[in-house]
Write an enzyme that holds these catalytic residues in place. Structure first.
Site, short mmCIF file in Angstrom:
data_model
loop_
_atom_site.label_atom_id
_atom_site.label_comp_id
_atom_site.label_asym_id
_atom_site.label_seq_id
_atom_site.Cartn_x
_atom_site.Cartn_y
_atom_site.Cartn_z
N GLN A 314 -14.34 -7.67 -2.80
CA GLN A 314 -13.94 -8.91 -2.78
C GLN A 314 -14.45 -9.41 -4.05
O GLN A 314 -15.57 -9.06 -4.57
CB GLN A 314 -14.29 -9.87 -1.50
N TYR A 343 -7.16 -0.85 5.86
CA TYR A 343 -7.22 -1.33 4.45
C TYR A 343 -8.49 -1.63 4.23
O TYR A 343 -8.81 -2.74 3.90
CB TYR A 343 -6.19 -2.48 4.18
N ASP A 364 -7.87 3.85 3.96
CA ASP A 364 -7.53 3.35 2.43
C ASP A 364 -6.83 4.29 1.72
O ASP A 364 -6.97 5.54 2.01
CB ASP A 364 -8.72 2.68 1.77
N ASP A 412 -6.35 -6.09 6.63
CA ASP A 412 -6.62 -6.82 5.30
C ASP A 412 -5.79 -6.23 4.30
O ASP A 412 -6.41 -5.70 3.07
CB ASP A 412 -8.18 -6.51 5.12
N CYS A 439 -4.22 -12.34 2.01
CA CYS A 439 -4.43 -12.99 0.64
C CYS A 439 -3.12 -13.38 0.02
O CYS A 439 -2.97 -13.74 -1.24
CB CYS A 439 -5.10 -11.96 -0.47
N1 SAH Z 1 -11.06 -4.75 3.71
C1 SAH Z 1 -11.44 -4.47 2.06
C2 SAH Z 1 -10.29 -4.29 1.11
C3 SAH Z 1 -9.16 -5.33 1.16
S1 SAH Z 1 -8.09 -4.99 -0.28
C4 SAH Z 1 -12.44 -5.66 1.73
O1 SAH Z 1 -12.77 -6.78 2.30
O2 SAH Z 1 -13.03 -5.34 0.53
C5 SAH Z 1 -6.96 -4.02 0.25
C6 SAH Z 1 -7.10 -2.59 0.29
O3 SAH Z 1 -5.96 -2.26 0.76
C7 SAH Z 1 -7.44 -2.18 -1.05
O4 SAH Z 1 -8.62 -1.21 -0.97
C8 SAH Z 1 -6.31 -1.03 -1.20
O5 SAH Z 1 -6.67 0.12 -1.83
C9 SAH Z 1 -5.77 -0.64 0.33
N2 SAH Z 1 -4.46 -0.39 0.61
C10 SAH Z 1 -3.36 -0.52 -0.28
N3 SAH Z 1 -2.05 -0.23 0.67
C11 SAH Z 1 -2.52 0.50 1.42
C12 SAH Z 1 -1.91 1.22 2.75
N4 SAH Z 1 -0.76 1.30 2.57
N5 SAH Z 1 -2.67 1.50 3.52
C13 SAH Z 1 -4.09 1.64 3.43
N6 SAH Z 1 -4.74 0.86 2.53
C14 SAH Z 1 -4.11 0.31 1.65
#
Ligand code: SAH
Length: 481
Positions: A314, A343, A364, A412, A439
C-alpha cells in the site's frame, strides 16, 4: 425501498430501467471547440465535474460541484461530451489553491483543488454513485460510512515511480505523463510524496545527467534507463531504488553506484529491473541486485515486512494501519477460525490475523511477493501462515477440493475486481465471514451484485489511502444471509 417479490424481480426491474435510459440518450448538435455555460451538478468517479448540456452529460476535469463555468467542448461521443474549463463564473466555496503547480496536467492530483473535508465526502459519494449504478441487492439500505481521512493529507506516498527522459539539450527529467499522452511533465517537487523519496529521486536525476547514462528514447526504442522507482519504508527509514532499464546493460554503473554510496547513504537497496522494448508495462520480469540488500523492511501494526522491488505494498503507510484495523474489525475473527488472505501481496493482512487464527492461507500471482510473504511469516515467528503462487480463482477452488474450507475470507483484488469463477467458489464455500477490500468502487458494486446472492452487506467503510487523488478504497463487511 420498493418491495420486490424476489431478487430476480428486483434485478429485472433495474435492467429494464437501464435499457430505457440508453435508448433515451439525447442526440445533440454540438461541435468541438464550442463554448457554453454549464452548472456542475456532481462529480464523477475520476474526480471530474459533471453537468448537463441539453440533457447530455458533460465531463469537465477540474470543475467542482456547484460551480458555474463556461466550458469548451474537447471531445464528443455518442453518450457524453468532454470539455475543459474556459472560465469559472462562480467558484465553489470549497475550491483551494493546489500545492502542485502541475496538478491539472498529470494524473494523481485530480482533487488537489478541493478542500480536504470535501474530498472525503466525495469519496463516500463515489461509493454511493457506484452502488446506484450497479444496484446490488438492497443497496439503498447499505450503511455507507463517512470516509476515514488523514490529519495531514500530504507527504504520505512511500513510492515514486517516475518515467525518465532526456530533452534535446541533454537535460534529464523525471516525472509523470500528461493525461492521455506520452508527454512527460518533469516533477522537481511533489507535495504528496514522502520528502525522502523526492530527495533521492532528484539526486538520481542529477547523477544520470552528470554521468551521461543513456536515457531511454521511446520514439527510437534506444537508450537504457526508462523509469526510476524510489520506495521508502516509513517506520524503518530503509530506502530502495530500482532502475528499470531497456536492457541488462547499465552504462557507468560503477560510477553511479559509487556516487550513490557517497551522496545517498539513506539508500539501503539498489536494484535493476529489465524491461526490454516498447511495452505498456512498466516492470519487466527480471530483477537483479546492484548494491545493498535485496529487500527493504517496513513495520506495520507491530509486524515487520520485507519487500522485494516488485512486490506490492500500500502506498500510504499511515493509512494502511487504519485500513488493516478496519479489515480486522470487519472480519471479527474468532480464536481457532481459519482464514484466507486472497490477493495477499507480501502477506500484510493475513499475518496480522495469524495470532487469532488457527490457520492462514494466502496467494498472489507475483512469485517474489509470495516468497516475501512466507519469509515475513518466518521473520515474525509465525508458523500457522502459508502463501502460494497462483491466482485466487485457481487456488481457492483447489484448496476447497482438497478439503480446506475456511471460516473467513478476505479479498483485496486489483482495480479489475473479482474473477467470476472466484465469486462462484466463494458462494459455494460459503464462508461465515467475508471481507472485501476494494480500491475501485465500480468493480466493487458490480461484484456485490453477485455476492449479495448469498451475503448481506453489513456496512461499507471507505478509507482515504490517496488524498488529493480521486482514488477511493473501501472495506466491506459481508455476512451470511
Ligand atoms: N493485500 C495486499 C495486496 C493487495 S494489491 C496488501 O494490502 O498489500 C493486489 C494484489 O493482488 C497484488 O499483489 C497483485 O499481485 C495480486 N493479484 C493480481 N491478480 C491476482 C489474482 N488473479 N489472484 C491472486 N492475486 C492477484
Amino acid at each position: 425501498m420498493r418491495n420486490y417479490q424476489n431478487r430476480d424481480d428486483y434485478r429485472n426491474n433495474y435492467r429494464r430501467n437501464r435499457r430505457t435510459d440508453r435508448q433515451d440518450a439525447p442526440q445533440v448538435e454540438v461541435e468541438e471547440g464550442q463554448r457554453f455555460p454549464l452548472t456542475i451538478k456532481k462529480m464523477g468517479i475520476n474526480g471530474e465535474g459533471i453537468g448537463y448540456y441539453k440533457r447530455m452529460a458533460v465531463f469537465v476535469p477540474g470543475a467542482l460541484t456547484g460551480e458555474e463555468a463556461v466550458v469548451e467542448v474537447t471531445s464528443i461521443s455518442h453518450r457524453y461530451l468532454r470539455a475543459k474549463v474556459h472560465r469559472i463564473r462562480k467558484a465553489s466555496p470549497y475550491r483551494v489553491e493546489p500545492r502542485d503547480s502541475y496538478a491539472d496536467q498529470v494524473g494523481g492530483f485530480e482533487l488537489e483543488h478541493l478542500a480536504y473535508p470535501q474530498q472525503l465526502e466525495f469519496k463516500r459519494d463515489i461509493v454511493r454513485q457506484s452502488l446506484e449504478r450497479y444496484h446490488p441487492y438492497g443497496f439503498k439500505d447499505y450503511d455507507v460510512r463517512p470516509t476515514l481521512g488523514m490529519a495531514d493529507p500530504y507527504a504520505y506516498r512511500n513510492k515514486a515511480q517516475f518515467q525518465v527522459r532526456q530533452t534535446d539539450d541533454g537535460t534529464v527529467q523525471a516525472g509523470l505523463y500528461a493525461e492521455r499522452s506520452h508527454d512527460l511533465i518533469d516533477l522537481p517537487t511533489c507535495s504528496v510524496q514522502m520528502p525522502v523519496t523526492m530527495t533521492v529521486m532528484r539526486a538520481l536525476v542529477g547523477m544520470l545527467q552528470d554521468l551521461e547514462v543513456p536515457i531511454y528514447d521511446e520514439d527510437h526504442n534506444s537508450g537504457i534507463v526508462k523509469t526510476l522507482v524510489v520506495r521508502a519504508a516509513a517506520n524503518t527509514d530503509d530506502v530502495q531504488v530500482t532502475f528499470i532499464t531497456n536492457s541488462p546493460k547499465l552504462p557507468h554503473k560503477h560510477q553511479l553506484l559509487l556516487r550513490m554510496a557517497d551522496e545517498l547513504p539513506q539508500v539501503t537497496s539498489v536494484m535493476q529491473n529489465i524491461n526490454p522494448g516498447k511495452t505498456s508495462l512498466v516492470w519487466g520480469d527480471k530483477t537483479q541486485r546492484l548494491a545493498g540488500e535485496e529487500t527493504i523492511t517496513e513495520k506495520l501494526g507491530g509486524l515487520a515486512f520485507k519487500l522485494s522491488a516488485r512486490a506490492f505494498l500500500q502506498l500510504n503507510p499511515a493509512q494502511t494501519e487504519v485500513l488493516y484495523d478496519q479489515a480486522k474489525k470487519a472480519l471479527d475473527l474468532q480464536p481457532g477460525q481459519t482464514v484466507v488472505d486472497a490477493y495477499s501481496g507480501v502477506g500484510t493482512i493475513g499475518l496480522s490475523l495469524a495470532d487469532v487464527a488457527a490457520e492462514v492461507r494466502g496467494m498472489d500471482v507475483i512469485p517474489e511477493a509470495v516468497a516475501d510473504a512466507n519469509a515475513n511469516a518466518e521473520l515474525n515467528g509465525i508458523t500457522n501462515a502459508h502463501y502460494e503462487v497462483g491466482t485466487a480463482e485457481d487456488l481457492l477452488p483447489k484448496w476447497a477440493v482438497a478439503g480446506f474450507r475456511p471460516d473467513a475470507i478476505v479479498v483485496d483484488p486489483p482495480r479489475t475486481g473479482l474473477d467470476g469463477h472466484l465469486m462462484d467458489t466463494i458462494l459455494a464455500i460459503h464462508p461465515e465471514k467475508l471481507v472485501y477490500i476494494s480500491c475501485n468502487p465500480s468493480t466493487l458494486a458490480k461484484d456485490l451484485d453477485t455476492l449479495t446472492d448469498d451475503y448481506h452487506v453489513d456496512y461499507i467503510q471507505s478509507v482515504d489511502m490517496m488524498p488529493q487523488t480521486a482514488r477511493c478504497e473501501a472495506v466491506v463487511k459481508l455476512s451470511q444471509r
